[in-house]
Design an enzyme around this catalytic site. Structure first.
Site, PDB file in Angstrom:
ATOM      1  N   LYS A 124       3.220   1.967   4.165  1.00  0.00           N
ATOM      2  CA  LYS A 124       3.198   0.320   4.735  1.00  0.00           C
ATOM      3  C   LYS A 124       3.823   0.645   6.094  1.00  0.00           C
ATOM      4  O   LYS A 124       5.380   0.687   6.043  1.00  0.00           O
ATOM      5  CB  LYS A 124       3.731  -0.603   3.665  1.00  0.00           C
ATOM      6  N   HIS A 133      -7.282  -1.871  -2.802  1.00  0.00           N
ATOM      7  CA  HIS A 133      -5.964  -2.493  -2.423  1.00  0.00           C
ATOM      8  C   HIS A 133      -5.304  -3.370  -3.321  1.00  0.00           C
ATOM      9  O   HIS A 133      -5.610  -3.342  -4.421  1.00  0.00           O
ATOM     10  CB  HIS A 133      -6.605  -3.655  -1.331  1.00  0.00           C
TER      11      HIS A 133
END
Ligand code: GKR
Ligand code: MG
Length: 404
Positions: free
Chosen positions: A173, A300
């Site tokens: 991330k 996701h």
């Protein structure tokens, strides 16, 4: 844990709602976002659900749609403002559908993946989802993963998480530090794990120009670049020059976004998510569309508990064209913090063994549910807000995107 992202930092609690549908002789489970706006919508829809057949999911969808009439608000989805344009009806319907499929499986004596068309794999692979993070929430003792604020910390985190779970793909991330820093971290991961497929996801924190630069730096290193720039148009502009596929869970988050995206070849991989794509069957429809248009499919994740992990695993098991390891936030919650009876979901070789018991193959642990419910009442949080939490410690923080 205090995970950093483009809009701030994770708070000490993650909000989830648990859906239970009760029939004469069984019950089914679903899980979704826990922000108060979403809870209200779930409750309003549930109000009109009594007596409806668990097989009539078309009617259940209609009831959700009707209960939302006049509700034009966005958000409420616990994604901290990162995804706001998904269909609200799809988000509300999803946990009802999952709970219905759980019951349908129990009645048939079959796991949900068999109800969805049959398993094509017995183990669903997940990726090591790495985050820049603080060592602890301010004032708390250091957590088990410790601090990761540079490439060395990220490689250390990857080693810990991979040793524990055996993951065979890595996602970082990003959107937290200047892009050159994040490129450096991905290159360090590539050196430390040369065989591992890698991905980087800055949650649209970069301009088109910066995204093109990052794409050139990571050529041959990442399997896809996730949401580098905002919106379908931004992704399309980056895609024209990037050598790797672009993936998204931000630019294309509803069926209505697919035609413009396909027309511009804006994204080459869709990250499905049954929580906002309208449940498991609509996620299968999405998979069929991806196959038709030769787009890749990945999955996701947002912070979740075991009911969602079970649903994600059954869906992935029944989706032939799932081309990548799915994302999961599983390692980032404390192990004991769940609502399901322990032992049903088994982590093996970087994946979850697809449950073989009827339905989702999990049971609710009512004592744990009560304990987490008490936590919810006591913590006073009713909405995920990573930005405000971050500003308690860094008052100057701005979530503005694109910012590099
Ligand atoms: O947990 O901070 C986070 C993630 O950024 C999450 O909220 C996103 O929805 O994982 C997600 C993503 O891939 O964008
Ligand atoms: Mg993403």
């Amino acid at each position: 844990m205090p995970l950093l992202n483009s809009v701030g930092v994770h708070e000490p609690f993650a909000l989830r709602s648990i859906m239970e549908i009760v029939t004469d002789d069984s019950y089914g489970l679903g899980e979704s976002y826990g922000d108060s706006a979403h809870l209200k919508r779930l409750k309003d829809a549930a109000h009109d659900m009594e007596g409806v057949s668990v097989y009539n999911t078309n009617l259940i969808y209609k009831i959700c749609e009707n209960s939302l009439e006049g509700d034009n608000a966005t958000g409420g989805d616990g994604m901290a403002g990162m995804v706001t344009t998904a269909s609200v009806t799809d988000k509300v319907f999803s946990p009802f559908e999952v709970a219905c499929l759980d019951i349908q499986g129990k009645i048939a004596g079959l796991p949900v993946c068999e109800i969805l068309g049959g398993r094509v794999r017995d183990n669903v692979q997940y990726s090591a989802y790495l985050f820049y993070k603080w060592g602890s929430h301010p004032g708390q003792p250091e957590d088990i993963y410790g601090e990761a604020l540079d490439s060395t910390g990220i490689v250390r985190q990857a080693q810990k998480i991979i040793t524990k779970y055996g993951f065979k793909a890595i996602k970082l991330k990003g959107g937290v530090f200047p892009p050159a820093e994040e490129v450096k971290a991905v290159k360090a991961l590539h050196t430390a794990f040369p065989e591992m497929p890698l991905r980087l996801d800055p949650n649209a924190a970069w301009t088109v120009e910066t995204s093109k630069w990052v794409a050139s730096q990571l050529e041959g290193i990442v399997e896809y670049l996730e949401d580098p720039a905002p919106e379908i148009e931004g992704m399309a502009a980056v895609a024209k020059q990037a050598s790797m596929p672009l993936a998204t869970n931000m630019a294309v988050v509803a069926f209505s976004h697919l035609p413009p995206s396909v027309a511009q070849d804006a994204v080459q991989v869709i990250l499905s998510d049954h929580h906002f794509w309208g449940g498991l069957r609509k996620s299968q429809t999405l998979a069929a569309i991806c196959s038709t248009w030769k787009m890749g499919l990945s999955m996701h994740s947002n912070s979740h508990l075991g009911i969602s992990l079970a649903a994600m695993t059954h869906l992935a098991a029944a989706t032939p064209n799932l081309d990548y390891a799915c994302d999961t936030h599983w390692p980032w919650k404390r192990d004991e913090e769940d609502v399901i009876v322990e032992g049903a979901l088994k982590w093996r070789d970087g994946g979850v063994a697809v449950p073989t018991a009827p339905g989702l193959g999990i049971e609710i642990d009512r004592e744990k549910l009560e304990r987490l419910h008490q936590q919810y009442l006591e913590c006073g949080m009713t909405k995920r807000d990573d930005t405000t939490y971050m500003r308690n410690f860094r008052p100057e923080f701005s979530p503005h995107i694109p910012r590099w």
